[in-house]
Design an enzyme around this catalytic site. Structure first.
Site, mmCIF file in Angstrom:
data_model
loop_
_atom_site.group_PDB
_atom_site.id
_atom_site.type_symbol
_atom_site.label_atom_id
_atom_site.label_comp_id
_atom_site.label_asym_id
_atom_site.label_seq_id
_atom_site.Cartn_x
_atom_site.Cartn_y
_atom_site.Cartn_z
ATOM 1 N N LYS A 70 0.845 -1.199 0.000
ATOM 2 C CA LYS A 70 0.000 0.000 0.000
ATOM 3 C C LYS A 70 0.881 1.250 0.000
ATOM 4 C CE LYS A 70 -3.863 -2.450 2.142
ATOM 5 N NZ LYS A 70 -4.688 -2.766 3.318
ATOM 6 N N GLN A 91 -4.616 -1.618 9.632
ATOM 7 C CA GLN A 91 -4.585 -2.940 9.018
ATOM 8 C C GLN A 91 -5.140 -3.993 9.979
ATOM 9 O OE1 GLN A 91 -3.784 -3.413 5.829
ATOM 10 N NE2 GLN A 91 -3.960 -5.628 5.848
ATOM 11 N N ASP A 121 -10.876 2.744 4.044
ATOM 12 C CA ASP A 121 -11.160 1.304 3.955
ATOM 13 C C ASP A 121 -12.655 1.045 3.801
ATOM 14 O OD1 ASP A 121 -9.161 -0.657 3.922
ATOM 15 O OD2 ASP A 121 -8.677 -0.361 6.039
HETATM 16 N N1 GUN Z 1 -6.961 -7.009 6.241
HETATM 17 C C1 GUN Z 1 -7.309 -7.740 5.159
HETATM 18 N N2 GUN Z 1 -7.815 -6.933 4.194
HETATM 19 C C2 GUN Z 1 -7.787 -5.675 4.683
HETATM 20 C C3 GUN Z 1 -8.170 -4.416 4.157
HETATM 21 O O1 GUN Z 1 -8.678 -4.278 3.034
HETATM 22 N N3 GUN Z 1 -7.963 -3.344 4.967
HETATM 23 C C4 GUN Z 1 -7.454 -3.461 6.221
HETATM 24 N N4 GUN Z 1 -7.310 -2.359 6.950
HETATM 25 N N5 GUN Z 1 -7.085 -4.627 6.742
HETATM 26 C C5 GUN Z 1 -7.256 -5.723 5.977
#
Ligand code: GUN
Length: 290
Positions: A52, A96, A119
């Site tokens: 990311k 995350q 998100d």
């Molecule tokens: N863990 C697995 N997929 C995601 C996501 O799209 N965003 C976040 N913050 N954590 C995750």
């Protein structure tokens, strides 16, 4: 069979975003700024968060990575979230998941300011999604919609089966595929661990979206000839025969299902890169919504 190439599609999207960022900069406007919080040392989570951050560089965003120890208290994490909520320089941020067991994920999700929730996990954004109001859509389902759109997959009137009812993928995915939109208008069946005769249900799917979190769970006998198959799973499996020591598998038994599918997303290079592209699109949107 044609590949739903998430890597190429996300590279196209990132290129488009980088052009928009150049325009913003040329107009003397603010450079979009995404922050990511990671708690602890989970290898997979670190890989995702690093991708990311790298994507931010690629599109010209600013990024801040906040690394916190897995011993952090819930109160201290909530204080960090609040600090990001109030930092005018940060346009959007993510925490995350998963978080360590002593931290309540719901509390953290609820603490994120909805206007910075890139998100799309906050109930305000999920509620707005249900009503078809402007909002941040959850990154993985939105990425899948974008992938289907860019491959001109016809969805109207089709039978879509989603396997897995998680809050971040399966449930919102089922909502998006049913809504009255260009990618949507499906008759959706949301299946899960208590679904009876799962293979009978999945065999009816024109579009099969698999987010069950079990390696190679979907086999060819569960898939209709000509179906569009989207594989959300990603699993690191030990493989001493490889230099890396592992290989990546999805939730779909790829070779045999690909032989039956009209379109299929690979793992890696399918949904994963599209999730990141969606996050970048949401961050750009955060600037627009200011
Ligand atoms: N863990 C697995 N997929 C995601 C996501 O799209 N965003 C976040 N913050 N954590 C995750």
């Amino acid at each position: 069979m044609e590949l739903l190439d998430g890597k190429k599609t996300s590279d196209d999207i990132k290129f488009e975003i980088s052009k928009k960022v150049e325009e913003l900069k040329a107009q003397g406007k603010k450079t979009p700024h995404l922050a990511a919080v990671i708690v602890g040392n989970d290898g997979a989570s670190r890989t995702y968060v690093n991708s990311k951050v790298k994507s931010c560089e690629k599109v010209g965003f600013r990024s801040t990575l906040i690394e916190l120890p897995d011993t952090i208290s819930e109160a201290d994490l909530l204080a960090k979230v609040n600090e990001l909520n109030n930092d005018d320089d940060v346009d959007g941020f993510i925490v995350q998941l998963p978080l360590p067991k002593h931290i309540d994920e719901h509390k953290v999700t609820l603490a994120v300011k909805p206007s910075k929730d890139v998100d799309g996990f906050h109930p305000e954004n999920l509620g707005r999604m249900m009503l078809g109001l402007p909002c941040f859509l959850p990154a993985t389902p939105a990425g899948i919609v974008e992938l289907l759109d860019r491959y001109n997959i016809e969805t109207s009137g089709k039978d879509c089966v989603v396997i897995g009812r998680s809050h971040i993928v399966g449930s919102p995915m089922s909502v998006l595929m049913a809504r009255n939109a260009k990618v949507g208008n499906c008759t959706v069946t949301l299946t899960h661990s208590r679904t009876k005769n799962l293979a009978e249900v999945t065999k009816r799917a024109d579009i099969l979206i698999v987010a069950i979190g079990k390696p190679e769970f979907v086999t060819a006998d569960m898939v209709k000839e000509g179906a569009v198959v989207v594989d959300v799973g990603i699993h690191r499996i030990d493989d001493p025969s490889r230099q890396s020591g592992f290989r990546l598998l999805g939730d779909v038994k790829y070779e045999e299902v690909a032989a039956k599918a009209s379109f299929i997303s690979p793992v890696p290079g399918g949904v994963g890169p599209m999730t990141i592209a969606s996050l970048m699109l949401n961050t750009l949107k955060a600037i627009d919504m200011k």
